[in-house]
Design a protein around this motif. Structure first.
Motif, short mmCIF file in Angstrom:
data_model
loop_
_atom_site.label_atom_id
_atom_site.label_comp_id
_atom_site.label_asym_id
_atom_site.label_seq_id
_atom_site.Cartn_x
_atom_site.Cartn_y
_atom_site.Cartn_z
N ALA A 113 0.82 -1.21 0.00
CA ALA A 113 0.00 0.00 0.00
C ALA A 113 0.86 1.26 0.00
O ALA A 113 0.58 2.22 -0.74
N VAL A 114 1.92 1.27 0.81
CA VAL A 114 2.80 2.44 0.85
C VAL A 114 3.51 2.63 -0.49
O VAL A 114 3.63 3.76 -1.00
N ALA A 115 3.97 1.52 -1.08
CA ALA A 115 4.66 1.63 -2.37
C ALA A 115 3.72 2.14 -3.46
O ALA A 115 4.12 2.97 -4.30
N LEU A 116 2.49 1.67 -3.47
CA LEU A 116 1.51 2.17 -4.45
C LEU A 116 1.22 3.66 -4.23
O LEU A 116 1.06 4.42 -5.19
N THR A 117 1.16 4.05 -2.96
CA THR A 117 0.94 5.46 -2.66
C THR A 117 2.07 6.32 -3.22
O THR A 117 1.84 7.37 -3.82
N ILE A 118 3.31 5.86 -3.04
CA ILE A 118 4.46 6.64 -3.48
C ILE A 118 4.52 6.72 -5.00
O ILE A 118 4.82 7.78 -5.57
N THR A 119 4.21 5.63 -5.69
CA THR A 119 4.39 5.60 -7.14
C THR A 119 3.19 6.11 -7.92
O THR A 119 3.35 6.70 -9.00
N ASP A 120 1.96 5.92 -7.40
CA ASP A 120 0.80 6.18 -8.25
C ASP A 120 -0.32 7.00 -7.60
O ASP A 120 -1.24 7.40 -8.32
N VAL A 121 -0.28 7.19 -6.30
CA VAL A 121 -1.42 7.84 -5.64
C VAL A 121 -1.06 9.22 -5.11
O VAL A 121 -1.81 10.19 -5.32
N ALA A 122 0.07 9.34 -4.41
CA ALA A 122 0.43 10.61 -3.78
C ALA A 122 0.75 11.67 -4.83
O ALA A 122 1.19 11.36 -5.94
N PRO A 123 0.53 12.94 -4.49
CA PRO A 123 0.94 14.02 -5.41
C PRO A 123 2.45 13.99 -5.65
O PRO A 123 3.21 13.49 -4.82
N ALA A 124 2.86 14.52 -6.78
CA ALA A 124 4.28 14.45 -7.15
C ALA A 124 5.18 15.10 -6.10
O ALA A 124 6.28 14.60 -5.83
N TRP A 125 4.73 16.20 -5.49
CA TRP A 125 5.58 16.90 -4.53
C TRP A 125 5.76 16.11 -3.23
O TRP A 125 6.70 16.34 -2.47
N MET A 126 4.86 15.15 -2.99
CA MET A 126 4.92 14.40 -1.74
C MET A 126 5.70 13.08 -1.89
O MET A 126 6.15 12.51 -0.89
N ARG A 127 5.90 12.61 -3.10
CA ARG A 127 6.46 11.28 -3.30
C ARG A 127 7.90 11.15 -2.80
O ARG A 127 8.24 10.19 -2.12
N ARG A 128 8.75 12.10 -3.14
CA ARG A 128 10.14 12.02 -2.72
C ARG A 128 10.29 12.11 -1.19
O ARG A 128 11.00 11.30 -0.60
N PRO A 129 9.67 13.09 -0.52
CA PRO A 129 9.79 13.11 0.95
C PRO A 129 9.24 11.85 1.62
O PRO A 129 9.83 11.33 2.56
N LEU A 130 8.10 11.34 1.12
CA LEU A 130 7.52 10.14 1.70
C LEU A 130 8.44 8.94 1.50
O LEU A 130 8.64 8.13 2.42
N SER A 131 9.02 8.83 0.32
CA SER A 131 9.96 7.75 0.05
C SER A 131 11.19 7.83 0.96
O SER A 131 11.65 6.82 1.48
N SER A 132 11.69 9.05 1.17
CA SER A 132 12.85 9.22 2.05
C SER A 132 12.53 8.85 3.49
O SER A 132 13.35 8.25 4.19
#
Length: 334
Positions: A113-132
């Motif tokens: 679920a977290v990986a899907l959120t990072i790649t396809d669900v979260a806004p682009a500006w949030m993906r890098r901080p969430l991944s970090s």
């Protein structure tokens, strides 16, 4: 036309052979081959060392006696060969499998679920901080997870443990799995911490796998009127099955070998098997960590090496099965 003298031709061939030998491709081939050989040699050397240290106990008691008993009583060990083996390890194998299973049941769905959120669900500006932030979970030392589990997680889990023990009391199967009382340190607490420790590994691999899903298929799903959830279910998850399995196997390997955090949270009951996940127990890594410094009874230290050898075999079996599943899943998708 005059021919090249034989001595000059031989020298030219030698120089050409030497140049080929010293070329970049040859050096690269030699380097990667040496690296592969070193990995195999280290693994074999580790296995030989463990077997050599465990052999006195195995030859004295027999390997079967370790795998057929759940009683660990080093104080009763004697050098007499006719005495029963006081070093049964089935409770440690059970504890290792139970805590790892709890970790996987929690970590794999959450990681996907977290990986899907990072790649396809979260806004682009949030993906890098969430991944970090998810990756930072892997940098926290296991002893810190252990302290956090004792002082923060266990108080938070106590209401659930008490509720589960009272709610499922007398219910077939569930009444055994959630049998109380719940004192905090338990298989369940250790499994929850293991799930958090495995989450960054599984998430990182799933994230990379999901990112490779063909964009054309995603757009095709949207064009057919699919919602985002339907697009993920039809275009991303089917192609990522083998990657999810591989990530889960790596996470399971992390859970099987974790020592310090589990030792602090599982209760270290080495006497018998506790069937309830709310009860206390021990794992193979935890008993080794707890007792190797004070192993002064006959065959005590050697028996701990038997435990280490069984843990190594278990890890190899899990990884082999995981690779077979990944290969079969990949063939089915293809």
């Amino acid at each position: 036309m005059t021919g090249i003298p034989a001595d000059r031709a031989a020298g030219h061939l030698r120089r050409s052979s030497r140049a080929r030998w010293l070329s970049g491709d040859s050096l690269f081939r030699g380097g990667v081959t040496a690296a592969g050989v070193i990995v195999v040699v280290v693994l074999l050397a580790t296995a030989v060392f463990i077997v050599n240290k465990a052999w006195p106990a195995i030859s004295h008691y027999g390997l079967g006696s370790y795998l057929s008993s759940s009683r660990w009583a080093p104080s009763e060990a004697v050098a007499d060969k006719s005495s029963p083996n006081p070093y049964g390890i089935m409770q440690f194998l059970y504890g290792t499998l139970v805590t790892s299973a709890i970790a996987m049941v929690i970590a794999v769905p959450l990681s996907v679920a977290v990986a899907l959120t990072i790649t396809d669900v979260a806004p682009a500006w949030m993906r890098r901080p969430l991944s970090s932030l998810v990756d930072l979970l892997a940098a926290i030392p296991s002893v810190v997870y252990g302290f956090w589990g004792i002082f923060a997680l266990i108080p938070a889990l106590k209401p659930f443990g008490t509720w589960a023990a009272s709610t499922f009391d007398g219910v077939p199967v569930l009444g055994t799995i959630f049998a109380g009382p719940f004192f905090g340190v338990s298989y369940f607490s250790a499994g929850v911490v293991l799930a958090i420790m495995c989450l960054p590994i599984v998430t990182a691999i799933c994230r990379e796998v999901f990112a490779t899903a063909p964009g054309a298929e995603k757009e095709s799903a949207y064009a057919l009127g699919a919602t985002r959830m339907e697009m993920l279910r039809m275009a991303v998850l089917p192609r990522s099955r083998s990657g999810i399995v591989g990530a889960s196997v790596l996470g399971l390997g992390r859970a099987l070998g974790e020592t310090i955090a589990v030792t602090m949270l599982i209760g270290n009951n080495v006497l018998s098997i506790t069937k309830s996940i709310l009860g206390q127990g021990a794992t193979m890594p935890s008993v080794i960590a707890n007792e190797f410094t004070e192993a002064n009874q006959p065959f005590h230290l050697s028996s701990l090496f038997v435990v280490a050898g069984c843990l190594l075999v278990l890890a190899l079996i899990v990884n082999t099965i995981g690779k077979l599943i990944v290969r079969r899943t990949g063939e089915n998708i293809a």
